[in-house]
Write a protein that holds these residues in place. Structure first.
Motif, PDB file in Angstrom:
ATOM      1  N   ALA A 192       0.819  -1.226   0.000  1.00 48.46           N
ATOM      2  CA  ALA A 192       0.000   0.000   0.000  1.00 48.46           C
ATOM      3  C   ALA A 192       0.851   1.274   0.000  1.00 48.46           C
ATOM      4  O   ALA A 192       0.393   2.335  -0.428  1.00 48.46           O
ATOM      5  CB  ALA A 192      -0.930   0.006   1.210  1.00 48.46           C
ATOM      6  N   GLN A 193       2.103   1.141   0.447  1.00 46.82           N
ATOM      7  CA  GLN A 193       2.967   2.332   0.516  1.00 46.82           C
ATOM      8  C   GLN A 193       3.146   2.996  -0.839  1.00 46.82           C
ATOM      9  O   GLN A 193       3.351   4.196  -0.941  1.00 46.82           O
ATOM     10  CB  GLN A 193       4.339   1.940   1.064  1.00 46.82           C
ATOM     11  N   ASN A 194       3.092   2.191  -1.902  1.00 49.74           N
ATOM     12  CA  ASN A 194       3.267   2.755  -3.253  1.00 49.74           C
ATOM     13  C   ASN A 194       1.956   2.803  -4.023  1.00 49.74           C
ATOM     14  O   ASN A 194       1.958   2.850  -5.254  1.00 49.74           O
ATOM     15  CB  ASN A 194       4.287   1.919  -4.043  1.00 49.74           C
ATOM     16  N   GLY A 195       0.834   2.762  -3.294  1.00 46.88           N
ATOM     17  CA  GLY A 195      -0.446   2.741  -3.999  1.00 46.88           C
ATOM     18  C   GLY A 195      -1.295   3.976  -3.744  1.00 46.88           C
ATOM     19  O   GLY A 195      -1.016   4.755  -2.832  1.00 46.88           O
ATOM     20  N   ASP A 196      -2.327   4.137  -4.583  1.00 46.10           N
ATOM     21  CA  ASP A 196      -3.267   5.255  -4.449  1.00 46.10           C
ATOM     22  C   ASP A 196      -4.483   4.761  -3.652  1.00 46.10           C
ATOM     23  O   ASP A 196      -5.248   3.922  -4.137  1.00 46.10           O
ATOM     24  CB  ASP A 196      -3.688   5.706  -5.857  1.00 46.10           C
ATOM     25  N   PRO A 197      -4.696   5.273  -2.423  1.00 47.99           N
ATOM     26  CA  PRO A 197      -5.795   4.765  -1.582  1.00 47.99           C
ATOM     27  C   PRO A 197      -7.181   5.123  -2.104  1.00 47.99           C
ATOM     28  O   PRO A 197      -8.188   4.613  -1.589  1.00 47.99           O
ATOM     29  CB  PRO A 197      -5.529   5.429  -0.223  1.00 47.99           C
ATOM     30  N   HIS A 198      -7.253   6.021  -3.101  1.00 50.97           N
ATOM     31  CA  HIS A 198      -8.571   6.427  -3.603  1.00 50.97           C
ATOM     32  C   HIS A 198      -8.862   5.878  -5.000  1.00 50.97           C
ATOM     33  O   HIS A 198      -9.848   6.235  -5.621  1.00 50.97           O
ATOM     34  CB  HIS A 198      -8.679   7.961  -3.587  1.00 50.97           C
ATOM     35  N   ARG A 199      -7.979   5.003  -5.503  1.00 44.74           N
ATOM     36  CA  ARG A 199      -8.145   4.499  -6.865  1.00 44.74           C
ATOM     37  C   ARG A 199      -9.388   3.604  -6.997  1.00 44.74           C
ATOM     38  O   ARG A 199     -10.175   3.740  -7.925  1.00 44.74           O
ATOM     39  CB  ARG A 199      -6.881   3.717  -7.238  1.00 44.74           C
ATOM     40  N   TYR A 200      -9.545   2.656  -6.094  1.00 43.48           N
ATOM     41  CA  TYR A 200     -10.691   1.738  -6.168  1.00 43.48           C
ATOM     42  C   TYR A 200     -11.664   2.019  -5.032  1.00 43.48           C
ATOM     43  O   TYR A 200     -11.263   2.197  -3.891  1.00 43.48           O
ATOM     44  CB  TYR A 200     -10.210   0.283  -6.078  1.00 43.48           C
ATOM     45  N   LYS A 201     -12.962   2.047  -5.376  1.00 42.19           N
ATOM     46  CA  LYS A 201     -13.988   2.319  -4.348  1.00 42.19           C
ATOM     47  C   LYS A 201     -14.359   1.013  -3.637  1.00 42.19           C
ATOM     48  O   LYS A 201     -14.835   0.078  -4.266  1.00 42.19           O
ATOM     49  CB  LYS A 201     -15.253   2.886  -5.014  1.00 42.19           C
ATOM     50  N   LEU A 202     -14.136   0.971  -2.354  1.00 38.50           N
ATOM     51  CA  LEU A 202     -14.465  -0.231  -1.586  1.00 38.50           C
ATOM     52  C   LEU A 202     -15.408   0.138  -0.444  1.00 38.50           C
ATOM     53  O   LEU A 202     -15.316   1.246   0.102  1.00 38.50           O
ATOM     54  CB  LEU A 202     -13.183  -0.878  -1.042  1.00 38.50           C
ATOM     55  N   PRO A 203     -16.313  -0.788  -0.047  1.00 38.60           N
ATOM     56  CA  PRO A 203     -17.332  -0.446   0.968  1.00 38.60           C
ATOM     57  C   PRO A 203     -16.744  -0.248   2.357  1.00 38.60           C
ATOM     58  O   PRO A 203     -15.725  -0.839   2.696  1.00 38.60           O
ATOM     59  CB  PRO A 203     -18.258  -1.662   0.963  1.00 38.60           C
ATOM     60  N   ARG A 204     -17.382   0.603   3.149  1.00 41.29           N
ATOM     61  CA  ARG A 204     -16.952   0.850   4.537  1.00 41.29           C
ATOM     62  C   ARG A 204     -17.710  -0.056   5.509  1.00 41.29           C
ATOM     63  O   ARG A 204     -17.279  -0.251   6.617  1.00 41.29           O
ATOM     64  CB  ARG A 204     -17.207   2.309   4.920  1.00 41.29           C
ATOM     65  N   GLY A 205     -18.847  -0.576   5.144  1.00 47.07           N
ATOM     66  CA  GLY A 205     -19.595  -1.521   5.990  1.00 47.07           C
ATOM     67  C   GLY A 205     -20.315  -0.853   7.142  1.00 47.07           C
ATOM     68  O   GLY A 205     -19.722  -0.075   7.888  1.00 47.07           O
ATOM     69  N   LEU A 206     -21.612  -1.135   7.294  1.00 49.76           N
ATOM     70  CA  LEU A 206     -22.433  -0.615   8.406  1.00 49.76           C
ATOM     71  C   LEU A 206     -22.254   0.887   8.634  1.00 49.76           C
ATOM     72  O   LEU A 206     -22.101   1.330   9.776  1.00 49.76           O
ATOM     73  CB  LEU A 206     -22.108  -1.353   9.706  1.00 49.76           C
ATOM     74  N   ALA A 207     -22.269   1.636   7.540  1.00 46.92           N
ATOM     75  CA  ALA A 207     -22.007   3.083   7.651  1.00 46.92           C
ATOM     76  C   ALA A 207     -22.997   3.771   8.590  1.00 46.92           C
ATOM     77  O   ALA A 207     -22.655   4.757   9.232  1.00 46.92           O
ATOM     78  CB  ALA A 207     -22.051   3.713   6.265  1.00 46.92           C
TER      79      ALA A 207
END
Ligand code: KG4
Ligand code: ZN
Length: 339
Positions: A192-207
């Motif tokens: 993850a250190q070399n990745g874009d945290p906003h590239r793929y949309k993933l669910p947050r669960g029980l929002a």
């Protein structure tokens, strides 16, 4: 006996899952903390095989105990007896009983999560603010995700918990889907250190639930992502997006709890507490709310016997101990729960 800790040198044993560990403590000082990990073996099978874990504990327990003990005289033994893999737990519990019989010293059975809670005390010196003051504790491991209001040793209220997978399990399952091996948390963090945290949309669960967690949807979402992207999947971005989804879900609920149940101290404990991104986010959230953020050194986040020693020491100092009827239990609620 005076003070919060057991007054004599204490041996602690932890074998609830895939680490064989023994520690020697004097008060809150960790003299030695020996951890023999089975992860390489379980990595070959992509996860923990309980029978193999128990056998590996049998092989490791004596060398680990001998290294931790040295030629020290001890006054008691603390051992994890619940919850966990019964075959694995039994190895530690049996070793503790045998040693207690031979040396004629008491044993105390310790709940694994109580160990994680008090891992906070490692090398903290005699007085620790969390022994005198209530605090909020987020326990995040491979088997548990619990938000706990800690009033004092042995008095806890569960504020929220996962309704399905634990946070560490979400890291591990996603890591397997990304072909990263077991356990997955550390591997995901590195990628993850070399990745874009906003590239793929993933669910947050029980929002909409302010205090409970759900991580099973993440595994399904990562599976869909792997299938739909195929060769074009950027694993760094996927790892960063997954880490962000988990950190974000945890941080939101922790902030709600801080604002509604007490703001003085927040602790982050358990294997997933070794994640730097989570440590940074919770530290930020804590400071934004005027809260002091506490988390153990990395060595004491993942399973270790020192934390079991600290939790056991607090109980022994109150005059509690277990008899030879001490059992290994796969499931068991945190002791001392209040509504
Ligand atoms: O507390 P622990 O050692 O064992 C249990 O009680 O389950 O936690 C192990 C979990 C695993 O799921 C592992 O993937 C996760 O902690 N973990 C991490 C990291 N290091 C270990 N998760 C995220 N980032 C890390 N750096
Ligand atoms: Zn653990």
């Amino acid at each position: 006996m005076k003070g919060p800790y057991f007054s004599e040198p204490l041996l602690a044993i932890e074998t609830s899952c895939d680490e064989t560990s023994a520690a020697l403590l004097e008060g809150s000082t960790v003299i030695r903390n020996v951890v023999m990990s089975q992860v390489e073996m379980h990595n070959k099978w992509g996860g923990i095989v309980p029978e193999a874990a128990a056998r590996a504990h049998v092989e490791a327990i004596l060398p680990v105990l001998i290294e931790a003990l040295g030629n020290k005289e001890i006054g008691a033994i603390a051992v994890t007896n619940r919850p966990g893999l019964v075959g694995a737990l039994s190895v530690g519990v049996t070793a503790a009983k045998a040693l207690s019989l031979v040396r004629e010293i008491p044993i105390i059975g310790v709940h694994h999560l109580e160990g994680h809670i008090w891992s906070l005390l490692t090398n903290s010196g005699k007085s620790h603010p969390c022994l005198e003051n209530p605090h909020l504790s987020l326990i995040v491991s491979g088997g548990h995700t619990e938000l706990v209001h800690v009033f004092e040793p042995g008095k806890y209220r569960i504020l929220g918990e996962t309704l399905d997978d634990a946070a560490g399990e979400a890291f591990d399952k996603a890591a397997r889907l990304l072909g990263l091996g077991y356990p997955g948390g550390k591997a995901i963090e590195e990628l993850a250190q070399n990745g874009d945290p906003h590239r793929y949309k993933l669910p947050r669960g029980l929002a909409r639930d302010p205090l409970n967690f759900s991580f099973s949807g993440l595994k399904t979402a990562v599976l869909r992502l792997v299938e739909s992207e195929g060769e074009s999947l950027c694993k760094e971005d996927a790892a960063a997006s997954l880490q962000e989804a988990i950190v974000d879900a945890l941080a939101k609920k922790v902030e709600f709890a801080l604002q509604n149940f007490g703001r003085k101290y927040l602790s982050l404990v358990g294997g997933v507490a070794a994640n730097r991104s989570l440590r940074e986010r919770l530290s930020f959230v804590a400071h934004r709310n005027g809260t002091e953020f506490l988390t153990p050194d990395f060595e004491f986040c993942t399973d270790n016997a020192a934390m079991i020693g600290l939790a056991g020491s607090l109980r022994l100092a109150k005059g509690e101990y277990s008899g030879f009827e001490l059992e290994s239990m796969p499931n068991s609620p945190l002791p001392g729960l209040i509504d």
